[in-house]
Design an enzyme around this catalytic site. Structure first.
Site, PDB file in Angstrom:
ATOM      1  N   ASP A 158       0.821  -1.217   0.000  1.00 18.72           N
ATOM      2  CA  ASP A 158       0.000   0.000   0.000  1.00 18.72           C
ATOM      3  C   ASP A 158       0.852   1.263   0.000  1.00 18.72           C
ATOM      4  O   ASP A 158       0.635   2.179   0.789  1.00 18.72           O
ATOM      5  CB  ASP A 158      -0.940   0.011   1.220  1.00 18.72           C
ATOM      6  CG  ASP A 158      -1.685  -1.286   1.397  1.00 18.72           C
ATOM      7  OD1 ASP A 158      -2.030  -1.902   0.378  1.00 18.72           O
ATOM      8  OD2 ASP A 158      -1.918  -1.697   2.545  1.00 18.72           O
TER       9      ASP A 158
ATOM     10  N   GLU B 284     -11.179   0.417  -3.686  1.00 28.43           N
ATOM     11  CA  GLU B 284     -10.654   0.837  -2.388  1.00 28.43           C
ATOM     12  C   GLU B 284      -9.486   1.783  -2.623  1.00 28.43           C
ATOM     13  O   GLU B 284      -9.157   2.111  -3.757  1.00 28.43           O
ATOM     14  CB  GLU B 284     -10.225  -0.382  -1.563  1.00 28.43           C
ATOM     15  CG  GLU B 284      -9.247  -1.289  -2.266  1.00 28.43           C
ATOM     16  CD  GLU B 284      -9.008  -2.599  -1.523  1.00 28.43           C
ATOM     17  OE1 GLU B 284      -9.412  -2.715  -0.355  1.00 28.43           O
ATOM     18  OE2 GLU B 284      -8.409  -3.506  -2.124  1.00 28.43           O
TER      19      GLU B 284
END
Length: 549
Positions: A15, A189
């Site tokens: 991420d 997301e």
């Protein structure tokens, strides 16, 4: 022309969120159940990255009892040029049972990337993956995934955007739902907002965290939307470019999307940065499975792709494709000096390496330090390694498919519940432990092995070795999912156990939360100690080496 080799940050570095301040680049990554939380890396050339600090290192979060793969998710790093403050938004996933996904999102700020960081400011509990956008007009916006739990509704939820009060915390206006018209892969997301010329661009991760992962983009003249999709209708970066329609499907695995023609898998969840030369790059997560398997022991790593803007204002990879590559063209005119081997050599001269992390609990002087015996790392034994409360573990990320982790430990146990040694670790249910302990039968210190495999305790009762010296050198050789265990008491290394299958210590091989596909953290190497007796024992580690082979 210089070349950047992927992954730029191997091992657990998922991420990635990137910013540039002047001529320096920073990346923040997720850390899940590990402390200190939120790794921060620094680079001058986008190729070589150094771990410089953690953002949450002073007890700001309590990760005890965290189930795999919950914890600290998807930090978003931003810089507000108006105030010259660094901002980090992050989610603390506290529950995933029943797919309820209870997550609290916070923001912290600092005047310097190394802190001190402010106390966490609560933002919302609506979902996860928050990202802050600082607009030119002085307003600030929060983009996040609104998690959905109801049957018959969009799974796993919608991207929402609202204005946010960064001084006092909280949302100042209504949430605006963003139509998922620019993703067919679903599982939208990690929303991030960028502005270029007259457009706001919304970057999202799509397709779940598995083999169908990708980065998608939409744009709008209004920060709150609506956002039109990229003309291709496909991800702009992915490792599996064939079409996937999974809108409404919460599956994160998508093993059918494995690309046999690519070393890189799972490319997705990117963020965007412009260089001082006006070039554009996108760091993103990726994985590399063990050969012949779909198991990823190194977890989700950070790679980077060179991007460019088309004449009609859309972002795409510099080569015009959407297939993420293992090698990338470097910044024009900037040389790349050497490469980081990611090996570790720590002899505990005055402190211990910044690379050491601990699962579930904080690192505190009362149980780990270099002061009680200078030149050694002393670890006071506590809970069993099955514990999610107080395991006494000091671990570093595995970054290669072939390496040796080696240490020398001085330990004098007087009870079978006192142990110390070296091992491989994924979480509290999955690890391998080569260690010293006390044998009542032998009335001596012995070397033996204990293993946890998806919660099952496996004792190597046929492997016992009497330790005659005060200290013993231990080594684990990891090679493509197998482990050889060795010791050295004199001059030569002796093989203790050969060829243990530890391929299950991988994202797909462990037993994560029900309904999830294992985890998405990664394999670690560790030294540690257990005292389930009187809490009066400790182990002194002379050194800790991790060497690629």
């Amino acid at each position: 022309m210089t070349t950047i080799q992927n992954p730029i940050i191997p091992g657990m570095a998922p991420d990635p969120s990137i910013i540039r301040v002047e001529d320096t680049y920073y990346i923040a990554t997720s850390t899940f159940h590990w402390n200190p939380a939120i790794q921060i890396f620094q680079s001058k050339d986008l190729a070589n990255w150094e771990l410089i600090d953690y953002a949450l290192k002073n007890g700001e979060v309590n990760l005890r009892g965290t189930n795999t793969p919950a914890g600290i998710w998807a930090p978003h790093l931003s810089y507000d040029p108006a105030t010259k403050k660094y901002w980090l938004a992050y989610s603390h996933m506290v529950n995933m049972a029943g797919r309820e996904f209870n997550s609290d999102s916070y923001a912290i700020w600092a005047d310097d990337i190394k802190g001190p960081w402010s106390e966490p400011i609560f933002l919302t509990a609506i979902g996860f993956d928050p990202a802050i956008f600082h607009d030119e007009n002085g307003k600030h916006y929060l983009a996040i995934l609104e998690w959905e739990t109801r049957q018959g509704y969009q799974a796993p939820g919608h991207i929402v955007i609202a204005e946010v009060d960064l001084e006092n915390g909280g949302i100042t206006g209504e949430w605006h739902r963003i139509n998922h018209g620019f993703t067919t892969r679903g599982c939208a997301e990690a929303p991030q907002i960028y502005k270029r010329n007259d457009y706001y661009y919304l970057l999202i991760a799509a397709g779940g965290t598995g083999y169908g992962h990708g980065v998608e983009i939409g744009r709008s003249k209004n920060v709150l939307g609506p956002y039109e999709p990229h003309p291709s209708g496909e991800p702009i970066v992915t490792s599996s470019p064939r079409h996937l329609f999974s809108l409404g499907d919460p599956d994160a695995g998508h093993f059918e999307m494995y690309n046999p023609n690519s070393v890189m898998q799972k490319a997705g969840h990117g963020s965007l940065v412009e260089t001082t030369t006006g070039e554009w790059y996108m760091p993103h997560l990726m994985s590399r499975p063990l050969e012949g398997t779909l198991l990823n022991p190194l977890g989700r790593e950070t790679s980077i792709q060179k991007m460019h803007w088309t004449e009609d204002g859309w972002l795409e990879m510099a080569d015009g494709s959407n297939l993420a590559k293992m090698t990338v063209e470097g910044i024009d005119g900037l040389s790349i000096d050497g490469t980081n081997t990611h090996e570790i050599k720590d002899e505990f001269v005055s402190a211990y390496s910044l690379h050491f992390m601990t699962p579930y609990r904080n690192q505190e002087q009362k149980w780990v330090n270099t002061t009680e015996r200078p030149g050694y790392l002393r670890i006071h034994g506590e809970n069993s390694f099955f514990s999610q409360i107080n395991p006494a573990i000091m671990a570093t990320r595995a970054t290669s498919f072939g390496y040796e982790v080696q240490t020398k430990v001085a330990f004098q146990p007087d009870h079978y519940s006192e142990t110390a040694g070296v091992g491989l670790y994924y979480d509290s249910n999955n690890w391998l432990y080569l260690h010293l302990t006390y044998s009542e039968e032998q009335e001596a210190t012995i070397l033996t092995v204990l293993q946890a495999k998806r919660g099952e305790r496996i004792e190597y009762s046929n492997h016992r070795f009497i330790v005659k010296e005060e200290a013993l050198e231990l080594k684990i050789r990891y090679k493509h999912g197998t482990a050889d265990l060795m010791y050295r008491q004199d001059e030569e290394w002796e093989l203790f156990v050969e060829g243990i299958d530890v391929s299950y210590l991988s994202d797909e091989g462990v037993n994560g939360e029900p309904g999830e596909i294992g985890g998405f953290t990664a394999l670690f190497n560790f030294i540690g100690s257990v005292d389930a007796h009187q809490r009066d024992s400790y182990a002194d580690f002379d050194y800790y080496y991790v060497t690629n082979i």
